[in-house]
Design a protein around this motif. Structure first.
Motif, PDB file in Angstrom:
ATOM      1  N   ALA A  51       0.810  -1.231  -0.153  1.00  0.00           N
ATOM      2  CA  ALA A  51       0.117   0.115   0.018  1.00  0.00           C
ATOM      3  C   ALA A  51       0.961   1.231  -0.099  1.00  0.00           C
ATOM      4  CB  ALA A  51      -0.891  -0.010   1.408  1.00  0.00           C
ATOM      5  N   LEU A  55       1.201   3.994  -2.840  1.00  0.00           N
ATOM      6  CA  LEU A  55       0.866   5.348  -2.425  1.00  0.00           C
ATOM      7  C   LEU A  55       2.058   6.481  -2.870  1.00  0.00           C
ATOM      8  CD1 LEU A  55      -0.743   5.352   1.148  1.00  0.00           C
ATOM      9  CD2 LEU A  55      -1.799   6.306  -0.916  1.00  0.00           C
ATOM     10  N   HIS A 213      -3.568   0.912  -3.705  1.00  0.00           N
ATOM     11  CA  HIS A 213      -3.381   0.743  -2.294  1.00  0.00           C
ATOM     12  C   HIS A 213      -4.485   0.238  -1.452  1.00  0.00           C
ATOM     13  CE1 HIS A 213      -5.112   4.561  -0.728  1.00  0.00           C
ATOM     14  NE2 HIS A 213      -4.989   3.901   0.519  1.00  0.00           N
ATOM     15  N   SER A 280      -5.993   3.172   5.523  1.00  0.00           N
ATOM     16  CA  SER A 280      -5.584   4.022   4.302  1.00  0.00           C
ATOM     17  C   SER A 280      -5.369   5.603   4.684  1.00  0.00           C
ATOM     18  CB  SER A 280      -6.682   4.128   3.302  1.00  0.00           C
ATOM     19  OG  SER A 280      -6.607   4.928   2.390  1.00  0.00           O
TER      20      SER A 280
END
Length: 320
Positions: A51, A55, A213, A280
């Motif tokens: 992830a 990003l 992600h 997230s």
């Protein structure tokens, strides 16, 4: 107020802004830590690493899109200089309101010789394109999976605004009119179709990377990989784009998470989708902070290399 007084005022204002940014970032991380700690325990380190990598790619693509527009407006910047202005300015989104990033970019851009108006236009054009591309990418997928009235309303809005991408003349005319109303000088030249296409391409890659992600986290919590991939990309693109439009929420806080949980419903349970949304947000905050810090270091190294090259050149000229 004389010129010296205004200069001192600006220096104080910029320092106060920098302190406010640091405090806002610290509060954002501290506020989410207690909530995100149990969720982090449910997500494996490889998924977190994947992830973060996605990003990082998304942030880089976003920088490239903005830099393309700024260069076409007449201010091409070296990567290190552009990265510092872009990533440090983006930290302003953690303060309430949507104007802080552009204010920060305008001030830092002025130090690099970029006119404030040009910097503001590049920010607004990039932001508008990002929202349009995000909604155009995500809404068809969510509508196909039962996105509801909100998605339908947003899709109609995109359909109305999308001609701006196909007809640069409309965008240029709108910018000229807006600058005239703001009593600012017009742009040196219009944005070209080729440059807008390049910016849209980078933004499309940006949204796909952002979606990846979410996909990595969702799959780690039990979502089926193939079914979750288009939903993850679409969900984040729409949630992020709508969050941008809610100007009173710092970095779309709350709005993005709620929309992401709802949009991930076809592939994840509510609890799992909530975990993805919270983790997230934390990971993006960490990456925003890291990108800003690394860009400052990169700018200093670039300046040191430039100064060293200038000294060498000057020395050669003197010897000659």
């Amino acid at each position: 107020m004389d010129r010296g007084g205004r200069s001192r005022w600006w220096r104080l204002a910029r320092r106060a802004f920098a302190v406010a940014l640091v405090v806002a970032l610290g509060l954002a991380l501290a506020e989410r830590w207690s909530a995100v700690r149990p969720d982090l325990a449910r997500i494996s380190p490889p998924a977190v690493a994947a992830a973060l990598a996605a990003l990082g790619a998304a942030l880089w693509c976003s920088l490239r899109a903005w830099r393309v527009v700024l260069a076409d407006l007449g201010s091409p910047l070296p990567t290190a200089v552009a990265a510092r202005i872009f990533f440090v300015g983006q930290i302003g989104k953690y303060l309430p309101g949507s104007l802080w990033p552009v204010v920060a970019q305008m001030e830092m851009g002025r130090d690099e010789g970029v006119p404030r108006t040009r910097m503001a236009v590049s920010f607004l054009v990039n932001l508008g394109l990002a929202v349009l591309v995000g909604l155009a990418l995500g809404l068809p997928v969510l509508l196909a999976r039962g996105g509801g009235p909100l998605a339908l309303f947003a899709l109609v809005s995109v359909a109305v605004a999308l001609p701006l991408l196909a007809q640069p003349r409309l965008l240029n005319a709108g910018l000229t009119r807006a600058l005239a109303l703001a009593r600012r000088p017009p742009l040196d030249h219009d944005l070209s179709r080729r440059v807008l296409a390049r910016a849209v391409g980078w933004l499309l890659a940006c949204w796909i990377a952002y979606g990846l992600h979410v996909w990595a986290l969702a799959v780690d919590l039990g979502a089926r990989p193939l079914a979750a991939l288009p939903v993850a990309v679409a969900a984040y693109a729409v949630a992020f784009s709508v969050g941008i439009l809610v100007v009173i929420a710092p970095a779309g806080a709350g709005v993005r998470e709620v929309l992401l949980v709802v949009a991930l419903a076809p592939v994840l349970s509510t609890d799992a989708a909530t975990a993805v949304a919270v983790v997230s947000r934390l990971l993006l905050t960490v990456m925003d902070t890291a990108a800003a810090g690394l860009s400052v270091v990169g700018r200093r190294r670039h300046r040191a290399r430039t100064d060293a090259a200038g000294q060498v050149t000057t020395g050669c000229q003197v010897d000659t």
